[in-house]
Design a protein around this motif. Structure first.
Motif, PDB file in Angstrom:
ATOM      1  N   MET A 102      41.268  55.504  27.422  1.00 14.57           N
ATOM      2  CA  MET A 102      39.877  55.867  27.358  1.00 14.57           C
ATOM      3  C   MET A 102      39.707  57.288  26.823  1.00 14.57           C
ATOM      4  O   MET A 102      38.781  57.564  26.098  1.00 14.57           O
ATOM      5  CB  MET A 102      39.254  55.729  28.737  1.00 14.57           C
ATOM      6  CG  MET A 102      37.783  55.980  28.755  1.00 14.57           C
ATOM      7  SD  MET A 102      37.134  55.582  30.364  1.00 14.57           S
ATOM      8  CE  MET A 102      35.505  55.155  29.909  1.00 14.57           C
ATOM      9  N   GLY A 103      40.636  58.216  27.149  1.00 16.13           N
ATOM     10  CA  GLY A 103      40.515  59.594  26.718  1.00 16.13           C
ATOM     11  C   GLY A 103      40.975  59.813  25.283  1.00 16.13           C
ATOM     12  O   GLY A 103      40.495  60.698  24.596  1.00 16.13           O
ATOM     13  N   ALA A 104      41.912  59.000  24.810  1.00 15.83           N
ATOM     14  CA  ALA A 104      42.444  59.179  23.462  1.00 15.83           C
ATOM     15  C   ALA A 104      41.591  58.413  22.459  1.00 15.83           C
ATOM     16  O   ALA A 104      41.017  57.377  22.764  1.00 15.83           O
ATOM     17  CB  ALA A 104      43.879  58.693  23.402  1.00 15.83           C
ATOM     18  N   MET A 105      41.532  58.963  21.255  1.00 13.74           N
ATOM     19  CA  MET A 105      40.763  58.301  20.207  1.00 13.74           C
ATOM     20  C   MET A 105      41.682  57.391  19.409  1.00 13.74           C
ATOM     21  O   MET A 105      42.747  57.806  18.967  1.00 13.74           O
ATOM     22  CB  MET A 105      40.093  59.328  19.309  1.00 13.74           C
ATOM     23  CG  MET A 105      38.995  60.112  19.992  1.00 13.74           C
ATOM     24  SD  MET A 105      38.145  61.260  18.918  1.00 13.74           S
ATOM     25  CE  MET A 105      37.306  60.181  17.812  1.00 13.74           C
ATOM     26  N   TRP A 112      38.647  57.446  14.717  1.00 15.55           N
ATOM     27  CA  TRP A 112      38.826  58.484  13.702  1.00 15.55           C
ATOM     28  C   TRP A 112      38.175  58.081  12.378  1.00 15.55           C
ATOM     29  O   TRP A 112      37.577  58.918  11.697  1.00 15.55           O
ATOM     30  CB  TRP A 112      40.310  58.800  13.490  1.00 15.55           C
ATOM     31  CG  TRP A 112      40.871  59.645  14.590  1.00 15.55           C
ATOM     32  CD1 TRP A 112      41.786  59.278  15.526  1.00 15.55           C
ATOM     33  CD2 TRP A 112      40.518  61.001  14.886  1.00 15.55           C
ATOM     34  NE1 TRP A 112      42.026  60.319  16.380  1.00 15.55           N
ATOM     35  CE2 TRP A 112      41.270  61.392  16.015  1.00 15.55           C
ATOM     36  CE3 TRP A 112      39.653  61.920  14.320  1.00 15.55           C
ATOM     37  CZ2 TRP A 112      41.167  62.659  16.577  1.00 15.55           C
ATOM     38  CZ3 TRP A 112      39.550  63.182  14.871  1.00 15.55           C
ATOM     39  CH2 TRP A 112      40.299  63.535  15.988  1.00 15.55           C
ATOM     40  N   LEU A 113      38.292  56.801  12.001  1.00 14.43           N
ATOM     41  CA  LEU A 113      37.652  56.342  10.762  1.00 14.43           C
ATOM     42  C   LEU A 113      36.135  56.474  10.849  1.00 14.43           C
ATOM     43  O   LEU A 113      35.486  56.859   9.867  1.00 14.43           O
ATOM     44  CB  LEU A 113      38.041  54.888  10.474  1.00 14.43           C
ATOM     45  CG  LEU A 113      39.489  54.669  10.024  1.00 14.43           C
ATOM     46  CD1 LEU A 113      39.791  53.183   9.908  1.00 14.43           C
ATOM     47  CD2 LEU A 113      39.733  55.373   8.696  1.00 14.43           C
TER      48      LEU A 113
END
Length: 75
Positions: free
Chosen positions: A1-4, A9-10
């Motif tokens: 949940m915390g990481a993208m 990113w796109l």
């Protein structure tokens, strides 16, 4: 949940391209890099100007190893 994820990113990149345009992004990145270099140089200059810096102390104080400083008198 915390990481993208890569999909996130796109989406972020697509929003930047839509907001600023493809031609403006390299100029923004170049400007950001120059600003970072200027900031680093100024920070380095501030650290050199600190009162405890060895170059600011009189030669007698540097040689004796004490931390006393002389105060210039006005004539």
């Amino acid at each position: 949940m915390g990481a993208m994820s890569p999909t996130h990113w796109l989406i972020v990149i697509a929003v930047f391209v839509l907001l600023f345009g493809a031609k403006k992004l390299p100029e923004l990145a170049r400007s950001l890099g120059q600003s970072t270099r200027v900031l680093k140089g100024e920070m380095r200059g501030l650290h050199e100007d600190e009162p405890g810096h060895a170059d600011d102390r009189p030669a007698a104080v540097r040689d004796s190893g004490t931390t006393a400083r002389t105060v210039p008198t006005e004539v």
